[in-house]
Design a protein around this motif. Structure first.
Motif, PDB file in Angstrom:
ATOM      1  N   GLY A   1       0.778  -1.123   0.139  1.00 29.62           N
ATOM      2  CA  GLY A   1       0.136   0.253  -0.013  1.00 29.62           C
ATOM      3  C   GLY A   1       0.862   1.287  -0.061  1.00 29.62           C
ATOM      4  O   GLY A   1       0.304   2.360  -0.454  1.00 29.62           O
ATOM      5  N   LYS A   2       2.025   1.080   0.357  1.00 33.93           N
ATOM      6  CA  LYS A   2       3.007   2.358   0.450  1.00 33.93           C
ATOM      7  C   LYS A   2       3.160   2.968  -0.950  1.00 33.93           C
ATOM      8  O   LYS A   2       3.114   4.225  -1.258  1.00 33.93           O
ATOM      9  N   THR A   3       3.135   2.040  -1.811  1.00 34.00           N
ATOM     10  CA  THR A   3       3.399   2.655  -3.290  1.00 34.00           C
ATOM     11  C   THR A   3       2.349   3.254  -3.874  1.00 34.00           C
ATOM     12  O   THR A   3       2.380   4.271  -4.680  1.00 34.00           O
TER      13      THR A   3
ATOM     14  N   TYR B   1       8.912  -3.539  -8.335  1.00 39.42           N
ATOM     15  CA  TYR B   1       7.756  -4.087  -8.015  1.00 39.42           C
ATOM     16  C   TYR B   1       7.381  -3.407  -6.346  1.00 39.42           C
ATOM     17  O   TYR B   1       8.240  -2.888  -5.815  1.00 39.42           O
ATOM     18  N   CYS B   2       6.229  -3.583  -5.957  1.00 38.45           N
ATOM     19  CA  CYS B   2       5.635  -3.355  -4.663  1.00 38.45           C
ATOM     20  C   CYS B   2       5.967  -4.558  -3.742  1.00 38.45           C
ATOM     21  O   CYS B   2       5.729  -5.586  -4.216  1.00 38.45           O
ATOM     22  N   SER B   3       6.174  -4.226  -2.446  1.00 41.23           N
ATOM     23  CA  SER B   3       6.399  -5.462  -1.667  1.00 41.23           C
ATOM     24  C   SER B   3       6.124  -5.282  -0.467  1.00 41.23           C
ATOM     25  O   SER B   3       6.138  -4.273   0.151  1.00 41.23           O
TER      26      SER B   3
ATOM     27  N   ALA C   1       0.950   3.961   5.606  1.00 41.97           N
ATOM     28  CA  ALA C   1       2.115   2.740   5.917  1.00 41.97           C
ATOM     29  C   ALA C   1       2.013   1.511   5.236  1.00 41.97           C
ATOM     30  O   ALA C   1       2.709   0.821   5.253  1.00 41.97           O
ATOM     31  N   GLY C   2       0.618   1.249   5.025  1.00 44.34           N
ATOM     32  CA  GLY C   2       0.280  -0.138   4.350  1.00 44.34           C
ATOM     33  C   GLY C   2      -1.138  -0.489   4.738  1.00 44.34           C
ATOM     34  O   GLY C   2      -1.850   0.218   5.340  1.00 44.34           O
ATOM     35  N   GLY C   3      -1.454  -1.662   4.259  1.00 46.42           N
ATOM     36  CA  GLY C   3      -2.873  -2.275   4.406  1.00 46.42           C
ATOM     37  C   GLY C   3      -3.909  -2.045   3.657  1.00 46.42           C
ATOM     38  O   GLY C   3      -5.119  -2.204   4.122  1.00 46.42           O
TER      39      GLY C   3
END
Length: 563
Positions: free
Chosen positions: A292-294, A514-516, A440-442
């Protein structure tokens, strides 16, 4: 020189292998007994321990030493996802005293810089040897304990060196490949090692063996899944190696690749492969953590194009009165958005170091994540834009900057400018304590919608004739701004919240940005190949999460689709 070579020559008559093994252990024990202990080991009093000195035994549950019975010990183990496997090492002395037999000139502190060496054999073939890291196990236990207990396979989320050791044996040592359908004999040997100027290893102090049973899976379970109608994607008619995908599906069905929930392959803009596992389906919302950061990077590029933010070279002082936050320093004034996008700011923060002040787990309990981040100290040894350190809290600040800058706030802007144009209707944010979407993500979506995001970048920001993200922003995102530290991450580079690496398949390089995310979640966008690949998984905080994805890509997916 090995201590074995110090034994006098012995003439023996032929005997059965297990007799030779028993004799070798007796000789090893006698040899160890020739040197005085350097520490006082705990007494060996329990019958179960006396009966199994020099053995590694296996059990299927966490059973205390006081309650362990001979009938609890396993002779065989079936590799099924629900099954747990623990090993217990029974020794006649403590590890430190065994190390003392290897080199009696060293101190206890020097012995504690060594540990066990483990050797794994499958069907009589040595597959993997590892000198266990010195930090595995407490020094005091090495000095006195005569029995060691560790999970090898566990569904309880235990943080143990045993689980990591097993993962490395399976992924790096070929254990997964060796455990084909059927029954296999696993043998594990434990030796002491010391490591000062040179590494020295002693003889076997314990060994054990167990039959490992890999159950068969049905032919139907491994067949490539048929792409159902109404995916929202044109379906590709291109051929691919279905045997490779069958082999991949078998690895997932047999839990060699663990916790995988989906694999999606887009080739030339069309849906080529769509596979779901472990209860997941097309409509499942996956939590890919830091993938989700990307999305924050994408929204930043759009906001700059729309003029709400001047450029990524703007500084934090343009958005915050930094003197109002803790640990003010003039160096904070010049921290750029770009340095947060590339994780190269001068904040004293490193998510790969849990002792770092800016470690992300320190942020989550606080009532204001932006205040936490901007209140961090700076690290005067860092050179802005030159040193990469993974910094989740910095991406939270990017989300806050966007929320302050775009009309209607971050959530409404992202929906109108990115998600609706892409046709993404079903998604779910996580939120900060201030009820702002957490960058931050999610960010949870369907696998096919993550594929839309990846294909947008593959298209240079263009979607159905409309430029959603500026093409130059895509180029900057896919620029190798910083080299990743090899000791932490391995080979590769970092762009604007995009990772970079190159897979080598049949001696041909396949470079990808890539997103990771934690758990082994990935959105791969290949540079010179017409490929976007999505992998979702729930192997959160597991040592195998990312390595198994690399193996899936290198040995199965890329060879299948790039014949």
């Amino acid at each position: 020189m090995s201590l074995y070579y110090m034994l006098p020559p012995i003439i023996v008559t032929p005997m059965k292998p297990y007799c030779i093994l028993a004799l070798a252990l007796v000789f090893a024990g006698n040899l160890f007994a020739q040197t005085t202990n350097i520490t006082t080991p705990e007494p060996i009093t329990l019958p179960i321990q006396k009966a199994n000195i020099g053995k590694i035994v296996f059990v299927g549950d966490t059973i205390s030493l006081q309650k362990l019975k001979q009938t609890d010990l396993l002779n065989s183990f079936e590799l099924k996802p629900a099954n747990n496997l623990y090993m217990r090492i029974f020794m006649g002395n403590s590890l430190t005293n065994y190390q003392h037999q290897v080199d009696s000139s060293l101190t206890v502190e020097q012995f504690n810089k060594g540990n066990f060496q483990f050797a794994f054999y499958v069907d009589g073939k040595l597959l993997y040897t590892e000198n266990l890291n010195k930090g595995a196990g407490l020094a005091v236990n090495k000095n006195i304990k005569t029995t060691v207990h560790a999970p090898l396979i566990s569904n309880r989320g235990e943080d143990s060196w045993g689980r990591s050791l097993w993962v490395r044996f399976c992924l790096l040592g070929g254990g997964d490949d060796a455990f084909t359908t059927g029954t296999h004999l696993l043998k594990i040997e434990a030796r002491p090692y010391v490591n000062t100027t040179t590494l020295k290893t002693g003889p076997v102090i314990a060994l054990g063996q167990i039959n490992i049973i890999m159950p068969a899976v049905s032919a139907k379970a491994i067949e490539p899944q048929v792409i159902k109608p109404n995916s929202g994607w044109p379906v590709s008619a291109e051929a691919y190696d279905k045997e490779k995908i069958k082999a991949l599906n078998q690895q997932i069905a047999q839990n060699k690749f663990k916790d995988i929930t989906s694999v999606v392959v887009i080739k030339n803009g069309k849906l080529l492969i769509e596979e779901y596992f472990n209860g997941s389906s097309r409509d499942s919302l996956h939590n890919p953590r830091s993938v989700g950061k990307t999305f924050a990077s994408a929204i930043m590029g759009i906001a700059i194009h729309d003029g709400y933010i001047k450029s990524e070279n703007q500084m934090l002082k343009d958005f915050y009165d930094l003197k109002k936050f803790n640990n003010y320093s003039p160096l904070k004034e010049n921290i750029t958005l770009k340095s947060l996008l590339t994780m190269s700011s001068v904040f004293d923060a490193d998510d790969n170091d849990d002792n770092s002040p800016g470690y992300e787990e320190n942020m989550y309990p606080t009532p204001n994540w932006v205040q936490f981040t901007l209140g961090l100290k700076v690290d005067s040894t860092k050179i802005a834009g030159k040193q990469w350190n993974y910094f989740t809290a910095g991406v939270v600040v990017l989300g806050d900057v966007l929320n302050k800058s775009v009309p209607g706030g971050f959530e409404k802007y992202a929906d109108g400018k990115l998600f609706k144009p892409l046709g993404i209707k079903k998604y779910q944010w996580q939120y900060t304590p201030q009820n702002i979407p957490s960058t931050a993500g999610g960010l949870q979506m369907r696998s096919l919608d993550y594929a839309r995001f990846g294909q947008l970048y593959k298209n240079g920001g263009l979607w159905k004739g409309k430029q959603l993200i500026p093409e130059n922003w895509i180029k900057q995102s896919f620029t190798k701004h910083l080299a990743l530290p090899k000791d932490v991450v391995g080979d590769g580079f970092y762009g604007y919240l995009f990772w970079n690496k190159t897979y080598l398949v049949n001696n041909k390089p396949y470079e990808t940005f890539y997103c990771s995310g934690n758990g082994g979640n990935k959105i791969f966008v290949f540079k010179d190949q017409p490929l976007v690949i999505i992998i979702t998984a729930t192997a959160y905080n597991a040592a195998y999460a990312h390595p198994q994805v690399d193996k899936m890509m290198q040995q199965y997916i890329l060879p299948a689709v790039m014949r």
